[in-house]
Design a protein around this motif. Sequence first.
Motif, PDB file in Angstrom:
ATOM      1  N   ALA A   1      46.278  45.712  44.868  1.00  0.00           N
ATOM      2  CA  ALA A   1      45.347  44.719  45.420  1.00  0.00           C
ATOM      3  C   ALA A   1      45.315  43.465  44.540  1.00  0.00           C
ATOM      4  CB  ALA A   1      43.962  45.338  45.548  1.00  0.00           C
ATOM      5  N   LEU A   2      45.197  43.652  43.225  1.00  0.00           N
ATOM      6  CA  LEU A   2      45.114  42.491  42.342  1.00  0.00           C
ATOM      7  C   LEU A   2      46.387  41.641  42.427  1.00  0.00           C
ATOM      8  CD1 LEU A   2      42.493  43.723  41.311  1.00  0.00           C
ATOM      9  CD2 LEU A   2      43.241  43.280  38.976  1.00  0.00           C
ATOM     10  N   ALA A   3      47.530  42.315  42.522  1.00  0.00           N
ATOM     11  CA  ALA A   3      48.783  41.561  42.636  1.00  0.00           C
ATOM     12  C   ALA A   3      48.792  40.732  43.928  1.00  0.00           C
ATOM     13  CB  ALA A   3      49.975  42.523  42.595  1.00  0.00           C
TER      14      ALA A   3
ATOM     15  N   GLY B   1      46.318  29.297  45.273  1.00  0.00           N
ATOM     16  CA  GLY B   1      45.083  28.719  44.728  1.00  0.00           C
ATOM     17  C   GLY B   1      43.991  29.730  44.427  1.00  0.00           C
ATOM     18  N   PHE B   2      44.244  31.002  44.699  1.00  0.00           N
ATOM     19  CA  PHE B   2      43.155  31.979  44.572  1.00  0.00           C
ATOM     20  C   PHE B   2      42.732  32.203  43.122  1.00  0.00           C
ATOM     21  CE2 PHE B   2      41.293  36.163  44.051  1.00  0.00           C
ATOM     22  CZ  PHE B   2      40.298  36.130  45.012  1.00  0.00           C
TER      23      PHE B   2
ATOM     24  N   ALA C   1      46.579  43.499  33.886  1.00  0.00           N
ATOM     25  CA  ALA C   1      46.485  42.181  34.545  1.00  0.00           C
ATOM     26  C   ALA C   1      46.809  41.063  33.561  1.00  0.00           C
ATOM     27  CB  ALA C   1      45.083  41.994  35.140  1.00  0.00           C
ATOM     28  N   GLN C   2      46.408  41.254  32.324  1.00  0.00           N
ATOM     29  CA  GLN C   2      46.724  40.238  31.305  1.00  0.00           C
ATOM     30  C   GLN C   2      48.215  40.225  31.002  1.00  0.00           C
ATOM     31  OE1 GLN C   2      44.025  41.118  28.065  1.00  0.00           O
ATOM     32  NE2 GLN C   2      42.427  39.796  28.919  1.00  0.00           N
TER      33      GLN C   2
ATOM     34  N   LEU D   1      48.352  37.678  35.625  1.00  0.00           N
ATOM     35  CA  LEU D   1      47.859  37.450  36.987  1.00  0.00           C
ATOM     36  C   LEU D   1      46.850  36.309  37.039  1.00  0.00           C
ATOM     37  CD1 LEU D   1      47.323  41.016  38.530  1.00  0.00           C
ATOM     38  CD2 LEU D   1      49.359  39.578  38.532  1.00  0.00           C
ATOM     39  N   GLY D   2      46.234  36.015  35.905  1.00  0.00           N
ATOM     40  CA  GLY D   2      45.219  34.950  35.895  1.00  0.00           C
ATOM     41  C   GLY D   2      43.924  35.369  36.554  1.00  0.00           C
TER      42      GLY D   2
END
Length: 440
Positions: free
Chosen positions: A237-239, A246-247, A271-272, A276-277
């Motif tokens: 989901a995070l990817a 722009g999300f 995520a870091q 992924l920001g």
Amino acid sequence: MRDDTGGTAPLPPLPARAPAPGAHTTADRGPEATRAGVRQSETGQAAGREPRAPGPGQSRPGERRPEERLGGGLAQVLAGEPADLFDRMCAVSLPMVARFRGITVREALLLRGPAGWAEFSPFAEYAVPEASTWLAAAIEAATSPFPPPRRPAVAVNATLPAVPAERVAEVLARYDGAQCVKIKIADTGAAGGADDAGGAGLEEDLARIAAVRAAAPGMRVRLDANGRYGPAQARTALARFARLPGFAEACDYIEQPVMDVRELADLRAWAQAERLGLRIAADESIRKAEDPLTVARLGAADHIIVKAQPLGGVHRALSIVEQAGLPATVSSALETSVGLAAGAALAASLPPVAAGLGTSALFERDVAQPPLRAVGGELPVGRVEPDAKLLAELDAGPVRTAWWVRRLEACWEHLRGRVERGEFADRSGPGTSCDVQAGC
Ligand SMILES: O=C(O)CCC(=O)c1ccccc1C(=O)O
Ligand SMILES: [Mg+2]
């Protein structure tokens, strides 16, 4: 661990000293109209009443007098009974405009104490130990003033339940002037379980997010999964979210993607590493944890969510923020306007971050006139009194009222035990809020 079971927690048998619904418990009260055990004192004034909790010399024989050890406050109040503190107890039932965390009607017990009105509204399925922490917040609000606000109003985010994309514009229109929206995700409603959330649910979540960004292009965004992803689903989901144009720039954080705090720490590290920001926020890992500081110790989140009622009051929540040393968003527990006022006081004691306190917009009707609702994106800070006519109209009825009063009594006993055993520190003493203020 899921919040949304929608059931009702079984209550333990009433302790011997607690009154049965409908019974009078103390001899020193004047004549009262009772309905299902609720004292309806029409004349009781909040000001000018006798202090009714027993003083230090009036403890029951043989008792340990914990108030001496803990410096009074909560212990002293709990040495008495609910009816010694509250002269009004009103259970209300508020219809909602959309299903939110599994409910379409929000129930709350509103209590009037010497310092004003307070709210006791742990969700119905919560068992007594957890709900007893919520009671500490009600006692705080009923017995002491909120800390002096650092600003007269606080910015709030819109809160978007997991509605179909077609309903997004209509629900968002209920939030006047909000510049940030929190979108519920991974919520498959009544039918789905946690395993479904990242599958078919993910496409629906992406459609809801797209609908928000189309309806309100400049708005900042937050997502809240309420811990419903498994670790692999969360990465998927995070990817996907990170790839939306722009999300990442528009997104403040993703709230509690997975429930377990170690898995949360792993996900954040991943995520870091993947750049992924996206930031991670902890909500349930703060408000339902045995130790809310584990999040900070493990580096499990970039940001924390704090809620006055689930954390045992405004001062305890401030103390957690101070100790965690992480930026914090104050959020509601879907309280009525009375309980939201405690959240607004908490938010007004912390650095300005849009708070999740706009949730009275999710009620068809609320207990105050006007309700505590954001105007121009801001919620005024201050005590809220319920309106007598609305209280009568939103009355939850005798059966639910009796249930709430029994629950209050069971939580009262439980909280007293925790305080007596030193398991619940009354952190409402001077210092905590000031320390936080000094640091900001
Ligand atoms: O934070 C908000 O925008 C609103 C409050 C909210 O989402 C909420 C309300 C009741 C119970 C749980 C939650 C939650 O943040 O998970
Ligand atoms: Mg949350």
